[in-house]
Design an enzyme around this catalytic site. Structure first.
Site, PDB file in Angstrom:
ATOM      1  N   GLN A 167      -5.317  -1.070   9.799  1.00  0.00           N
ATOM      2  CA  GLN A 167      -5.298  -2.439   9.273  1.00  0.00           C
ATOM      3  C   GLN A 167      -6.008  -3.395  10.243  1.00  0.00           C
ATOM      4  OE1 GLN A 167      -3.995  -3.327   6.284  1.00  0.00           O
ATOM      5  NE2 GLN A 167      -4.040  -5.538   6.490  1.00  0.00           N
TER       6      GLN A 167
ATOM      7  N   LYS B  70       0.834  -1.210   0.000  1.00  0.00           N
ATOM      8  CA  LYS B  70       0.000   0.000   0.000  1.00  0.00           C
ATOM      9  C   LYS B  70       0.864   1.255   0.000  1.00  0.00           C
ATOM     10  CE  LYS B  70      -3.936  -2.053   2.403  1.00  0.00           C
ATOM     11  NZ  LYS B  70      -4.386  -2.488   3.742  1.00  0.00           N
TER      12      LYS B  70
ATOM     13  N   ASP C 298     -11.545   3.260   4.219  1.00  0.00           N
ATOM     14  CA  ASP C 298     -12.008   1.870   4.186  1.00  0.00           C
ATOM     15  C   ASP C 298     -13.532   1.794   4.069  1.00  0.00           C
ATOM     16  OD1 ASP C 298     -10.091  -0.225   4.266  1.00  0.00           O
ATOM     17  OD2 ASP C 298      -9.591   0.236   6.354  1.00  0.00           O
TER      18      ASP C 298
END
Ligand SMILES: NC(=O)C1=CN([C@@H]2O[C@H](COP(=O)(O)OP(=O)(O)OC[C@H]3O[C@@H](n4cnc5c(N)ncnc54)[C@H](OP(=O)(O)O)[C@@H]3O)[C@@H](O)[C@H]2O)C=CC1
Ligand SMILES: Nc1nc(=O)c2c([nH]1)NC[C@@H]1CN(c3ccc(C(=O)N[C@@H](CCC(=O)O)C(=O)O)cc3)C=[N+]21
Ligand SMILES: [Mg+2]
Length: 291
Positions: A97, A53, A120
């Protein structure tokens, strides 16, 4: 007959190139999108994702801010970091995460993120907005799957879509997006009876189960479009939730693992970071990067 391969890796590379062009235009106006990725603990798979990422964030011209915290970090310290990132104008997107260590309350952590920076799309406000058809941040993996489906099929209207899996991060938001595109949506899970027969009726199958080669070749309706979200590490490498070699004999089109949904997830994370940046600056949504 052999299915068309849906090349997520190539689609994602193209998406990132379009994002890079938009980022360049923003930078000319003095705005550089910034993405913060927070990793708590040392899960090796998570470290791989976070590294890639970071690399791709920089490749499209955005600033990447990585925060690595030890597994035993108190939740209050993580919440304090999120508060700082929420308040920092250089940060447009925040990703924590998952999964988090067991001592943390995942919902409390996610809901502490500023919904405008929730790239997200996991914050309850964004979940509710998606469910009610309001402008939301949309979860990256389902958004990537939707882009691949639309690109391959055009309209999804009236198609029978089966989503296998009901997690908050994949299955449920995937079902919402398919519904928004007027597919007839069925959601299957571990208590579903007669899954093979349900699957045989599906024009679209999205598999997000977490079990290697779980979806068998003879469950696939001839010509169906199969999107394999699964990432399973086995002795013979990375495999999806679909028995790819068998399914490709019957499917009309199928995503491979690796090289299918995974790269789309990361590209959509960058798309969401760009979207969050333009919205906070009062600019119109970028073309083709939102659902
Ligand atoms: N490519 C990518 O970018 C991403 C890939 N993934 C991968 O996708 C997969 C799914 O992830 P995630 O949604 O987080 O997984 P979860 O474990 O959170 O959810 C799995 C879902 O599958 C259902 N399930 C389990 N066993 C069965 C069964 N026998 N029959 C039918 N349904 C079953 C579960 O049902 P129940 O709710 O009843 O327990 C649950 O809803 C994993 O392999 C993950 O690694 C995830 C995110 C991104
Ligand atoms: N807050 C949060 N957001 C996420 O989006 C999130 C998360 N937590 N936790 C873990 C899952 C998983 N995930 C993947 C991302 C990229 C690949 C990917 O790039 N896969 C490559 C292969 C990578 C490899 O070789 O391991 C591919 O499929 O081709 C896979 C999986 C994002 N997730
Ligand atoms: Mg999960």
């Amino acid at each position: 007959m052999t299915a068309t391969l849906i090349d997520g890796k190539a689609f994602a590379a193209d998406l990132r190139a379009r994002i890079a062009t938009e980022v360049e235009a923003m930078k000319a106006q003095g705005i550089t999108p910034g993405l913060a990725v927070v990793l708590v603990g040392e899960d090796p798979a998570s470290q791989v994702y976070v590294r890639s990422k970071g690399r791709m964030t920089r490749e499209v011209g955005m600033n990447s801010h990585e925060h690595r915290l030890p597994a035993e970090t108190p939740q209050a310290d993580l919440l304090a970091l999120i508060d700082r990132l929420n308040a920092d104008p250089a940060i447009n997107g925040i990703l924590v995460q998952l999964p988090l260590p067991r001592h943390m309350d995942e919902a409390a952590v996610i809901n502490a993120i500023d919904p405008a920076k929730d790239v997200d799309g996991f914050h309850i406000l964004n979940v509710g907005r998606l469910a009610t058809g309001q402008k939301a941040m949309v979860p990256c993996t389902p958004l990537g799957c939707l882009m691949l489906l639309r690109n391959h099929l055009g309209s999804l209207s009236g198609k029978n879509a089966l989503v296998i899996g009901r997690s908050n991060i994949v299955g449920k938001p995937m079902a919402q997006l398919l519904l928004r595109d007027s597919a007839t949506v069925t959601i299957a899970h571990s208590r579903t009876t007669n899954l093979p027969d349900l699957c045989r009726q599906a024009d679209i199958v999205v598999a997000a189960v977490g079990l290697a080669r779980f979806v068998k070749g003879d469950w696939i309706k001839p010509g169906a479009t199969v999107i394999d979200v699964g990432i399973n590490r086995t002795d013979d490498g990375l495999v999806g939730d679909v028995d790819f070699d068998a399914a490709k004999q019957t499917a009309g089109a199928i995503t491979p693992v690796p090289g299918g949904v995974g790269p789309m997830t990361i590209a959509c994370l960058l798309a969401n970071t760009l979207t969050a940046t333009v919205r906070v600056n009062g600019l119109p949504d970028p073309e083709g990067l939102t659902p």
